[in-house]
Enzyme design. Structure first.
Site, PDB file in Angstrom:
ATOM      1  N   ALA A  20       0.727  -1.183  -0.061  1.00 10.91           N
ATOM      2  CA  ALA A  20       0.041  -0.118  -0.083  1.00 10.91           C
ATOM      3  C   ALA A  20       0.857   1.257  -0.086  1.00 10.91           C
ATOM      4  CB  ALA A  20      -0.802  -0.058   1.479  1.00 10.91           C
ATOM      5  N   LYS A  83      -2.474 -14.553 -14.617  1.00  5.94           N
ATOM      6  CA  LYS A  83      -3.731 -15.116 -13.782  1.00  5.94           C
ATOM      7  C   LYS A  83      -4.868 -14.684 -14.786  1.00  5.94           C
ATOM      8  CE  LYS A  83      -6.761 -14.188  -9.907  1.00  5.94           C
ATOM      9  NZ  LYS A  83      -7.033 -13.488  -8.705  1.00  5.94           N
ATOM     10  N   PRO A 101     -13.737 -16.132 -14.573  1.00  9.69           N
ATOM     11  CA  PRO A 101     -12.671 -15.679 -15.547  1.00  9.69           C
ATOM     12  C   PRO A 101     -12.619 -14.110 -15.867  1.00  9.69           C
ATOM     13  CG  PRO A 101     -14.633 -16.102 -16.936  1.00  9.69           C
ATOM     14  CD  PRO A 101     -15.023 -16.173 -15.229  1.00  9.69           C
TER      15      PRO A 101
END
Length: 512
Positions: A20, A83, A101
């Site tokens: 972050a 991914k 997906p």
């Protein structure tokens, strides 16, 4: 020379590093380069970061591109894999598998949305699984990948991708990026905060060393502690554990023994769920659970006995409470990352919430006085982001038919937020997936979970009746064949990474 007071923010202080803090520093350093704005990040090497959030969403590519980051180089530095989505196992019923997906199912074959045609054919005489009509699902199932095509007519255009990477390496990558562009890193622990007696704004932080760092705008990236936003400003916390009760996790990496596929896996367990995230050099594993339904040792045993390879570190236990700060921007302090709130990592939203916080702050970047209109709009946008992610995560739990453990029975029977109940009812009755402008998960995502967890519409769009069942079946078969053919032409996932110049320097020994 003007005698008007300088109203511009000239100094930004970020408290906390990790993903972050360094994402924020990198974005600010890039945006304000050469504009006379100083950026200081304070972190202590003695205070660890959570460091297990390794899966991302496609929006991370927008963030990287906005900074001019070379994708292949970033992947090589962070041990990243591709991914294409998440595989969910045992969520609807034990034995069920489906994919969420990063792309749409099917294509336009008539005036109604594709899923209505599939649902009509499936109800009439059965159809192939819904996932067979989605390119990234079929590619993930075969461990293959190709970059999306820019041509709209191409079968390789209607999907996106994200990364699975080592979050600590990504943080280090961005730390170097930010410091090269002028961000000053200060090592030290914050021991006190000085506020302005009239406005209540934070004026400065004091470190253990005695150094004081003043600023106009403070970004709290201190993690669950909320050092500024909560401990100093007492902003308050909205507890959502009644909706999402998981409150603990064990995390451990292991050696690669199975396939390094382009997807994350989530497997439902008796008291929570388990993640598997394949990187180039190891597998990230974790068990998220609620201590009301399983004790710590049993949760750890379930995780360790299901690892595919040798553990590479001692298991790490995490404690959290699902929810968010009542105001993520309070006075001249903005909470980004875990200091602002936490939603369990079921859909890899942690890094995206960091990105949303940064993007919205840059769009609403204030003057020193932090006008109420800017603060309120930021909080409105972030509240919507959190609430809509919360509802989507809840859907996975409440849309279950499992009856083998108390967690699943309780989640199925719990009272839902009105916003979630409306979406489920609209889909169950007519196959309608409500859309909204603001919010992370759009109709393709909701469809994946609805159908994947056995919620099917009772009736479909009547416009599907403009086609016969045979015509629908022919179109669906054409789409299925086209996707299968396109996947066969693509590269093996790891071969793509090598060819892309994105291979990590470490070993991939043992990868199948």
């Amino acid at each position: 020379m003007s005698d008007r007071p300088d109203r511009q923010v000239r100094s930004i202080v970020i408290v906390g590093g990790g993903t972050a803090g360094w994402m924020t520093a990198a974005a600010f350093a890039h945006r304000f380069s050469g504009m006379g704005v100083s950026i200081t990040l304070v972190e202590s090497a003695e205070i660890g970061t959570v460091g297990v959030g390794e899966a991302t969403l496609p929006q991370i590519r927008d963030f990287n591109r906005s900074l001019g980051i070379d994708e292949a180089g970033m992947m090589a530095r962070t041990s990243a894999t591709i991914k294409l989505g998440i595989e969910f196992c045992d969520w609807g019923r034990i034995g069920d598998r489906y994919f969420h997906p990063f792309g749409a199912h099917g294509e336009a074959i008539g005036p109604a949305d594709f899923h209505h045609y599939w649902a009509r054919l499936n109800a009439a005489r059965g159809a192939a699984p819904f996932g067979d009509y989605c390119y990234p699902i079929v590619a993930a199932q075969h461990n293959r990948f190709a970059l999306p095509d820019d041509e709209p007519e191409s079968g390789l255009s209607a999907y996106s991708y994200a990364f699975q990477f080592d979050a600590s390496l990504y943080g280090a990558f961005l730390a170097a990026f930010a410091q090269e562009r002028g961000t000053k890193r200060v090592e030290g622990k914050v021991v006190s905060v000085r506020t302005d007696g009239e406005s209540g704004f934070i004026a400065a932080i004091a470190l253990e060393s005695g150094e004081e760092i003043a600023g106009d705008l403070f970004i709290d990236c201190s993690g669950f502690r909320g050092l500024l936003i909560e401990q100093e400003l007492e902003t308050g916390y909205e507890d959502w554990s009644g909706y999402l009760p998981c409150n603990r996790a064990w995390a451990v990496p292991c050696a690669i023994k199975g396939t390094v596929g382009p997807y994350t896996r989530s497997t439902a367990r008796t008291g929570g769920w388990q993640w598997r995230i394949p990187l180039q050099h190891r597998i990230g594993n974790g068990h998220v659970y609620c201590d009301r339904y399983i004790d710590d040792q049993d949760a750890l045993d379930q995780l360790m006995t299901t690892l595919e390879g040798e553990p590479l570190a001692d298991p790490k236990q995490l404690f959290f409470k699902t929810g968010k700060r009542r105001r993520l921007w309070n006075r001249n302090c903005v909470a980004i990352g875990l200091s602002g709130g936490f939603l369990e990592p079921l859909e890899s939203t942690s890094i995206d919430l960091i990105q949303s916080g940064i993007t919205n702050l840059l769009e609403l970047f204030p003057e020193k006085q932090c006008a109420a209109a800017d603060v309120n709009e930021y909080n409105r946008l972030m509240d919507l982001e959190f609430e809509r992610i919360r509802d989507f995560l809840m859907l996975h739990y409440v849309a279950t038919q499992r009856d083998d453990a108390a967690l699943w029975r309780d989640m199925r029977e719990m009272e839902w937020p009105d916003s979630l109940a409306y979406k489920i009812d609209a889909f169950r009755r007519r196959g309608i997936v409500p859309e909204y402008e603001s919010g992370l998960f759009q109709p393709p995502s909701w469809l994946s979970v609805f159908i994947g967890q056995n919620i099917l519409p009772q009736s479909v769009d009547p416009r599907t009746e403009m086609m016969t069942a045979d015509e629908i079946a022919a179109d669906l078969e054409r789409i299925h064949v086209s996707i299968s053919g396109a996947v066969r032409k693509t590269s093996d996932h790891l071969a793509f990474i090598d060819g892309y110049g994105a291979s990590f320097g470490g070993s991939r020994a043992g990868a199948a």
